[in-house]
Design a protein around this motif. Structure first.
Motif, PDB file in Angstrom:
ATOM      1  N   ASN A   1       0.857  -1.185   0.000  1.00 22.52           N
ATOM      2  CA  ASN A   1       0.000   0.000   0.000  1.00 22.52           C
ATOM      3  C   ASN A   1       0.895   1.238   0.000  1.00 22.52           C
ATOM      4  O   ASN A   1       2.120   1.119  -0.108  1.00 22.52           O
ATOM      5  N   SER A   2       0.301   2.415   0.136  1.00 26.26           N
ATOM      6  CA  SER A   2       1.085   3.645   0.061  1.00 26.26           C
ATOM      7  C   SER A   2       2.057   3.789   1.221  1.00 26.26           C
ATOM      8  O   SER A   2       2.974   4.605   1.178  1.00 26.26           O
ATOM      9  N   GLY A   3       1.865   2.969   2.278  1.00 24.93           N
ATOM     10  CA  GLY A   3       2.748   3.054   3.441  1.00 24.93           C
ATOM     11  C   GLY A   3       3.958   2.142   3.360  1.00 24.93           C
ATOM     12  O   GLY A   3       4.898   2.289   4.139  1.00 24.93           O
ATOM     13  N   GLY A   4       3.945   1.197   2.420  1.00 25.56           N
ATOM     14  CA  GLY A   4       5.088   0.295   2.317  1.00 25.56           C
ATOM     15  C   GLY A   4       4.738  -1.019   1.654  1.00 25.56           C
ATOM     16  O   GLY A   4       3.666  -1.188   1.056  1.00 25.56           O
ATOM     17  N   ARG A   5       5.647  -1.974   1.830  1.00 24.37           N
ATOM     18  CA  ARG A   5       5.494  -3.280   1.169  1.00 24.37           C
ATOM     19  C   ARG A   5       6.131  -4.358   2.037  1.00 24.37           C
ATOM     20  O   ARG A   5       7.202  -4.158   2.618  1.00 24.37           O
ATOM     21  N   VAL A   6       5.459  -5.502   2.152  1.00 27.36           N
ATOM     22  CA  VAL A   6       5.998  -6.639   2.910  1.00 27.36           C
ATOM     23  C   VAL A   6       5.843  -7.899   2.070  1.00 27.36           C
ATOM     24  O   VAL A   6       4.988  -7.977   1.182  1.00 27.36           O
TER      25      VAL A   6
END
Length: 226
Positions: free
Chosen positions: A180-185
């Motif tokens: 999402n716009s907050g990051g990636r996992v």
């Protein structure tokens, strides 16, 4: 021509969207004749006039409602109703608009497993995040597209890769990427599909279990003299 009441093969899923971003509801419906679809927000009929900018479409049984840029005022309960001569069905979900961004996080990660050939396999993950993360499955680095053999299902924060019938060639490294716009996992697991064992040409005798002889004490006898 047989009639069939509408049924939601894939119901609506609730959405958490970041303010200013796009939000989309989608559902898959079946029925004969082809159902007519209408949308509602908090129980009121929804239209482009009632919700400026909303985009509504229905094609090949797939009903989609998209809001290009959501605001807090868009939060609420959205419903889609499918109707034909045989009956009707409704699916409902929530839209929550927030100004807060939370990076994706796995609440449940992929688990490695070993299965027999022909088994049904479910690879599950649970993912949180604001806005709702986009989730993709990969095998050996190649993205998996949903198909008859490999179905990607979603129920709330639970995402499942369903392999209807596993074969040895399906073995390998599977991974999930949530963004999402907050990051990636990402998380990874191994799947091993064991094939059928070859039947030997001759039946081999089962080797009997060899019992260990008991230790016997050796008695030393002295020769007696007369």
């Amino acid at each position: 021509m047989s009639t069939q009441a509408p049924t939601f093969i894939q119901p609506l899923q609730s959405v958490v969207a970041l303010e200013g971003s796009a939000a989309m509801f989608q559902a898959q419906v079946s029925g004969s004749p082809v159902p007519e679809v209408s949308w509602f927000r908090d129980g009121q009929v929804l239209s482009a006039a009632a919700l400026p900018g909303v985009q509504i479409s229905f094609s090949d049984g797939r009903a989609v409602l998209r809001i290009p840029a959501v605001t807090a005022a868009h939060s609420g309960r959205f419903s889609v109703r499918a109707t034909n001569g045989a009956g009707q069905a409704t699916s409902t979900a929530e839209l929550l608009v927030t100004a807060e961004t939370v990076p994706p996080n796995f609440l449940q990660r992929l688990q490695s497993s070993t299965v027999r050939q022909g088994s049904q396999v479910k690879l599950n993950v649970r993912v949180s995040g604001i806005p709702s993360p986009g989730v993709k499955f990969y095998r050996e680095g190649a993205e998996i597209q949903s198909s008859t053999d490999f179905k990607i299902l979603q129920e709330g924060d639970l995402y499942t890769l369903l392999i209807a019938e596993a074969f040895p060639e399906d073995s390998g490294t599977y991974s999930v990427i949530a963004t999402n716009s907050g990051g990636r996992v990402t998380c990874t697991a191994e799947l091993l599909v064991q094939g059928e064992e070859a039947v030997p040409a001759k039946k081999t005798k089962t080797t009997p279990q060899v019992r260990q002889p008991r230790e016997e004490k050796v008695r030393l006898c002295k020769a007696s003299t007369i």
